[in-house]
Design a protein around this motif. Sequence first.
Motif, PDB file in Angstrom:
ATOM      1  N   VAL A   1      -5.492  10.126  -2.825  1.00  0.00           N
ATOM      2  CA  VAL A   1      -4.278  10.537  -2.107  1.00  0.00           C
ATOM      3  C   VAL A   1      -4.520  11.826  -1.332  1.00  0.00           C
ATOM      4  N   LEU A   2      -5.169  12.790  -1.973  1.00  0.00           N
ATOM      5  CA  LEU A   2      -5.437  14.077  -1.323  1.00  0.00           C
ATOM      6  C   LEU A   2      -6.393  13.921  -0.147  1.00  0.00           C
TER       7      LEU A   2
ATOM      8  N   THR B   1       3.969  16.736   1.647  1.00  0.00           N
ATOM      9  CA  THR B   1       4.653  16.817   0.347  1.00  0.00           C
ATOM     10  C   THR B   1       5.616  15.642   0.163  1.00  0.00           C
ATOM     11  N   ILE B   2       6.400  15.364   1.206  1.00  0.00           N
ATOM     12  CA  ILE B   2       7.352  14.250   1.149  1.00  0.00           C
ATOM     13  C   ILE B   2       6.604  12.923   1.040  1.00  0.00           C
ATOM     14  N   GLY B   3       5.530  12.783   1.831  1.00  0.00           N
ATOM     15  CA  GLY B   3       4.748  11.553   1.818  1.00  0.00           C
ATOM     16  C   GLY B   3       4.120  11.268   0.462  1.00  0.00           C
ATOM     17  N   ILE B   4       3.564  12.304  -0.163  1.00  0.00           N
ATOM     18  CA  ILE B   4       2.941  12.147  -1.482  1.00  0.00           C
ATOM     19  C   ILE B   4       3.989  11.770  -2.533  1.00  0.00           C
ATOM     20  N   ALA B   5       5.157  12.405  -2.437  1.00  0.00           N
ATOM     21  CA  ALA B   5       6.233  12.103  -3.387  1.00  0.00           C
ATOM     22  C   ALA B   5       6.677  10.633  -3.261  1.00  0.00           C
TER      23      ALA B   5
ATOM     24  N   ILE C   1      -5.191  14.977   3.546  1.00  0.00           N
ATOM     25  CA  ILE C   1      -5.892  16.028   4.290  1.00  0.00           C
ATOM     26  C   ILE C   1      -6.513  15.477   5.565  1.00  0.00           C
ATOM     27  N   SER C   2      -7.109  14.284   5.471  1.00  0.00           N
ATOM     28  CA  SER C   2      -7.737  13.658   6.645  1.00  0.00           C
ATOM     29  C   SER C   2      -6.701  13.388   7.734  1.00  0.00           C
TER      30      SER C   2
ATOM     31  N   SER D   1       0.839  -1.196   0.000  1.00  0.00           N
ATOM     32  CA  SER D   1       0.000   0.000   0.000  1.00  0.00           C
ATOM     33  C   SER D   1       0.877   1.250   0.000  1.00  0.00           C
ATOM     34  N   PRO D   2       1.203   1.773  -1.173  1.00  0.00           N
ATOM     35  CA  PRO D   2       2.026   2.983  -1.256  1.00  0.00           C
ATOM     36  C   PRO D   2       1.429   4.172  -0.517  1.00  0.00           C
ATOM     37  N   ILE D   3       0.097   4.211  -0.461  1.00  0.00           N
ATOM     38  CA  ILE D   3      -0.563   5.363   0.151  1.00  0.00           C
ATOM     39  C   ILE D   3      -0.339   5.426   1.664  1.00  0.00           C
ATOM     40  N   SER D   4      -0.008   4.278   2.274  1.00  0.00           N
ATOM     41  CA  SER D   4       0.252   4.259   3.718  1.00  0.00           C
ATOM     42  C   SER D   4       1.509   5.048   4.070  1.00  0.00           C
TER      43      SER D   4
END
Length: 223
Positions: free
Chosen positions: A121-122, A99-103, A126-127, A40-43
Amino acid sequence: MKKISNLLKLDFMIIKPYITFIHLFIFLAVTLYTSYSNASPISSIILILMFTMLYASYPFAIVDQNGVDSLYTIFGLNKKDVIKGRYAFLLAINILGATIGIAISFILSMIFKTEFILKEVLIITISTILALSTTQFIQYPILFKNGYLKSKATPYLPFAIVGLIVISGELLFKDQTLIFINKVTQFFVFNPILGAFGVLIIWLVLLFISYRTSYKYYIRREF
């Protein structure tokens, strides 16, 4: 505004020596391992935000240990400026972490060959920021009132309480917790604008209460 900007720069300068290569390596290693294990990249976004959150109290700790509070006046900064600057610092590190996490999430999505859905992702980003910053809103007035050294472990109680509530909810009321989460999720799916507006209002109210409480405590402190 210039004073707040100067204090923001000063806080980043204060914590810079404590952002070591070892710390960054550990944070990155844990993030990559967890994301890979869960596929899960989003984690990675949540983990990075949690790590950056740890630095939210660093300016308090370093300033308290070195007695820098009394020196702020030399830079033409009053207590009100300090409070505004510290909350600006909180917002800044959350944005930096996001920013770092999203990258990292984007890079991992390419490595794992999974779809990178920007909207999802957003929403997650944000949550997470809203949830973590709300906990920090409880932490900051405690630090402004007593300072880091006198507060000791007290500022971290909100995090422990939130974690305890989450774990207890999963263990004792697993079915009810899942039903509640599903209901909340469905509400946001069918009422995204209303839900987002409601959450934002609550967040702003909590921010205002936290700021006013911090001001009330800090303005009375003597150095």
